[in-house]
Design a protein around this motif. Structure first.
Motif, PDB file in Angstrom:
ATOM      1  N   MET A 386      60.709  82.785  30.698  1.00 27.46           N
ATOM      2  CA  MET A 386      60.933  84.026  30.576  1.00 27.46           C
ATOM      3  C   MET A 386      60.300  85.212  31.208  1.00 27.46           C
ATOM      4  O   MET A 386      60.472  86.097  31.967  1.00 27.46           O
ATOM      5  N   GLU A 387      58.809  84.955  31.470  1.00 30.26           N
ATOM      6  CA  GLU A 387      57.960  85.686  32.197  1.00 30.26           C
ATOM      7  C   GLU A 387      58.047  85.402  33.805  1.00 30.26           C
ATOM      8  O   GLU A 387      58.296  86.493  34.242  1.00 30.26           O
ATOM      9  N   VAL A 388      58.352  84.142  34.195  1.00 29.76           N
ATOM     10  CA  VAL A 388      58.597  84.032  35.443  1.00 29.76           C
ATOM     11  C   VAL A 388      59.906  84.619  35.832  1.00 29.76           C
ATOM     12  O   VAL A 388      60.020  85.238  36.957  1.00 29.76           O
ATOM     13  N   HIS A 389      61.068  84.672  34.933  1.00 26.15           N
ATOM     14  CA  HIS A 389      62.269  85.136  35.201  1.00 26.15           C
ATOM     15  C   HIS A 389      62.173  86.514  35.710  1.00 26.15           C
ATOM     16  O   HIS A 389      62.680  87.192  36.362  1.00 26.15           O
ATOM     17  N   PHE A 390      61.317  87.356  34.558  1.00 22.89           N
ATOM     18  CA  PHE A 390      61.298  88.728  34.617  1.00 22.89           C
ATOM     19  C   PHE A 390      60.672  89.264  36.018  1.00 22.89           C
ATOM     20  O   PHE A 390      60.685  90.002  36.751  1.00 22.89           O
ATOM     21  N   LYS A 391      59.579  88.410  36.333  1.00 18.13           N
ATOM     22  CA  LYS A 391      58.778  88.662  37.604  1.00 18.13           C
ATOM     23  C   LYS A 391      59.536  88.557  39.058  1.00 18.13           C
ATOM     24  O   LYS A 391      59.476  89.222  39.761  1.00 18.13           O
ATOM     25  N   MET A 392      60.378  87.245  38.861  1.00 17.39           N
ATOM     26  CA  MET A 392      61.114  86.803  40.156  1.00 17.39           C
ATOM     27  C   MET A 392      62.264  88.154  40.299  1.00 17.39           C
ATOM     28  O   MET A 392      62.547  88.546  41.330  1.00 17.39           O
ATOM     29  N   CYS A 496      59.720  76.853  35.316  1.00 22.52           N
ATOM     30  CA  CYS A 496      58.574  76.198  34.894  1.00 22.52           C
ATOM     31  C   CYS A 496      59.129  74.799  34.167  1.00 22.52           C
ATOM     32  O   CYS A 496      58.268  73.606  34.281  1.00 22.52           O
ATOM     33  N   ALA A 497      60.052  74.874  33.489  1.00 18.57           N
ATOM     34  CA  ALA A 497      60.697  73.600  32.768  1.00 18.57           C
ATOM     35  C   ALA A 497      61.263  72.525  33.841  1.00 18.57           C
ATOM     36  O   ALA A 497      60.907  71.579  33.598  1.00 18.57           O
ATOM     37  N   LEU A 498      61.606  73.166  35.085  1.00 21.71           N
ATOM     38  CA  LEU A 498      62.035  72.355  36.221  1.00 21.71           C
ATOM     39  C   LEU A 498      60.871  71.677  36.620  1.00 21.71           C
ATOM     40  O   LEU A 498      60.774  70.494  37.102  1.00 21.71           O
ATOM     41  N   CYS A 499      59.621  72.347  36.667  1.00 17.15           N
ATOM     42  CA  CYS A 499      58.460  71.670  37.372  1.00 17.15           C
ATOM     43  C   CYS A 499      57.902  70.546  36.587  1.00 17.15           C
ATOM     44  O   CYS A 499      57.456  69.319  36.986  1.00 17.15           O
ATOM     45  N   VAL A 500      57.964  70.783  35.149  1.00 16.45           N
ATOM     46  CA  VAL A 500      57.688  69.685  34.250  1.00 16.45           C
ATOM     47  C   VAL A 500      58.612  68.417  34.503  1.00 16.45           C
ATOM     48  O   VAL A 500      58.259  67.317  34.392  1.00 16.45           O
TER      49      VAL A 500
END
Length: 549
Positions: A386-392, A496-500
């Motif tokens: 959620m945090e990364v999506h907002f920043k993107m 982030c989930a994709l990286c994992v």
């Protein structure tokens, strides 16, 4: 059908080499069957022989199909009866999975079918299908070939929607029914390899392909391999790259046919069902969330590592027992020159075989478990995503200069769009982890090649080079800002989930070398976006380079 039944066929075709199914042919125990026996999968010598005969039959038909594009069936009782089966429109390597099901008020259960065609390197979702559609398909196929009626098929009672009986039936049996329908489709698809050849075999296959939406698939988004490829010299796809890709798909098709064996299903089906049976429901997820995100992530990683270990186990079996066949395929005349080059660098040949095998294993194991894996990843890394999506979303409107990309390193919009499309399609929309990794590598090579055409750049160790120096790796100072910009513009869900997912399930060989480096770069890009403070001004903005690789 037993192998003995197929001995009544005499498959004759014109080529430099003839492949015949001969009544008195003696088939020894294949190394794969012997390996499965040591693993306890095959219990007796007869089971090993039966598995070896079935594999021999499947491979004979595959070679005949590739050589002539048809089958010729000659009756053992009437030598004048000769039937030619043209197979030009039949797809030889379709993978089918029912990946989701849900209840529709008007039409009952609805099923989502995922399809992957190895020949086209294309995946798609079939048109939405209801249970009645499967019933109609079976009714259309059975008159063509009575063996279809022998394939197990689920029945469904007709209850009033919303009734307690219907609700109970839906809750308890929907998953099992979806698995049975998937098994029915997969058995029908591989009948042309395993069952007695029949004059209507091609017509039957075309019915199934229509059901799976094979014709409509060509109208969907482009295949990943249709996007420009970049060789080690930074040029566009060459004949050599094309042949390597074709060879890799041939190796994967051979692996695909191996998984048609009952012995392979005896290993995979219990594992998949076991993982599915242990998946947490929403209540259990909430309990884990109350305990803290660390507990949830630990449980998710534990299950992911369990899946990874099984993927590695299957890959080890195939590498141990089938390498002779893979080398035989590569030594064919059409691949001879490329194979000779690959053998000069054993690591390249090993990587090619690993990638071909891994892709098919992920189809057989990861795809049916994708919903389970996704649930763990979505809940475990929900807040980070959620945090990364907002920043993107905030960063997407910023120019290249905001990302600390020097003026002489800024790419034109058309070049950037090429890289963005590779990431958006290959990483964001493709299903298989190995395909996502390949797309990351392809995007990174594209950036290197595009910058090489503009002038000076650094290699992966930070040394300066030029477009004519043969250097193909940018230093982090030049590469990361451009890569981060493209990742932001690609608008991928749950990065982030994709990286994992990629870090945990990727082949161990891909954790080192060029692929490993660019996977680490992708993780570094996501980490930097997550840690970025958007409240800072441009001049105060931290460098894009302190994220460790």
């Amino acid at each position: 059908m037993s192998f003995e039944a197929s001995l009544y066929e005499r498959c004759v075709f014109h080529s430099t080499r003839q492949y015949r199914t001969i009544r008195n042919e003696v088939i020894g125990i294949h190394k794969l069957a012997a390996t499965l026996a040591t693993r306890g999968v095959l219990k007796s010598t007869e089971e090993q022989l039966d598995t070896s005969r079935t594999l021999h039959q499947i491979e004979q038909r595959a070679r005949q199909w590739e050589a002539t594009g048809s089958f010729r069936i000659r009756s053992p009782t009437n030598a004048e009866y000769d039937v030619l089966l043209p197979l030009n429109s039949v797809r030889p390597a379709l993978n089918v999975r029912v990946v989701n099901s849900f209840l529709n008020e008007k039409n009952g259960m609805v099923y989502t079918i995922w399809v992957y065609d190895i020949d086209d390197a294309r995946e798609w979702y079939a048109p939405v299908r209801f249970h009645q559609d499967f019933v109609d398909l079976r009714a259309a196929l059975t008159p063509l070939y009575d063996a279809v009626a022998k394939i197990p098929f689920p029945r469904i009672g007709r209850f009033r929607f919303g009734s307690p009986i219907r609700q109970q039936e839906s809750d308890i049996d929907s998953s099992a029914r979806a698995w049975q329908l998937e098994s029915f489709l997969r058995n029908v698809v591989c009948m042309i390899y395993r069952e007695r050849l029949h004059p209507a075999a091609a017509e039957l296959a075309m019915h199934v392909q229509s059901f799976l939406g094979c014709g409509e698939a060509r109208l969907l988004e482009p295949r990943l391999r249709e996007l420009p490829e970049w060789s080690d010299s930074g040029t566009e796809a060459s004949v050599d790259i094309f042949i390597r890709g074709k060879l890799q798909r041939s190796l994967q098709k051979h692996t695909h046919r191996i998984f048609m064996l009952d012995a392979m299903k005896q290993m995979i089906d219990p594992f998949v069902e076991g993982v599915r049976s242990r998946q947490p429901d929403l209540g259990e997820m909430e309990v884990l969330q109350v305990q803290g995100h660390i507990a949830l992530k630990q449980k998710a990683l534990q299950d992911l590592e369990h899946v990874e270990a099984f993927l590695d186990f299957l890959q080890g079996i195939l590498l141990e027992s089938c390498m002779e066949e893979y080398c035989s395929i590569a030594s064919r005349e059409e691949y001879e020159l490329v194979y000779r080059e690959l053998k000069h660098d054993e690591s390249q040949w090993t990587r090619l075989v690993h990638e071909a095998i891994r892709a098919q294993i992920e189809i057989e194991v990861y795809v049916p478990l994708r919903s389970v894996v996704s649930r763990w990843l979505v809940y475990g890394w929900k807040h980070e995503d959620m945090e990364v999506h907002f920043k993107m979303n905030e960063l997407r409107v910023r120019p290249q200069s905001f990302f600390c990309i020097p003026q002489d390193k800024q790419l034109d919009s058309a070049s950037l769009q090429l890289v963005i499309d590779i990431l958006k399609v290959g990483v964001g929309r493709r299903t298989l982890p190995c395909t996502k990794l390949r797309a990351i590598l392809k995007a990174a090579r594209a950036i290197s090649s595009l910058l090489a055409n503009q002038g000076n750049y650094g290699d992966r160790d930070g040394k300066e080079g030029s477009a004519n120096s043969g250097t193909q790796y940018l230093g982090a100072d030049d590469f990361l800002p451009i890569f981060i910009y493209c990742v932001v513009q690609a608008d991928m869900e749950r990065p982030c989930a994709l990286c994992v997912l990629l870090r945990t399930l990727c082949d161990r060989m891909n954790r080192i070398g060029e692929v490993g480096y660019y996977l680490a770069s992708f993780e570094a890009a996501i980490t930097h976006i997550q840690e970025l403070d958007l409240s800072q001004n441009l001049k105060e903005m931290q460098s894009f380079l302190p994220v460790p690789l």
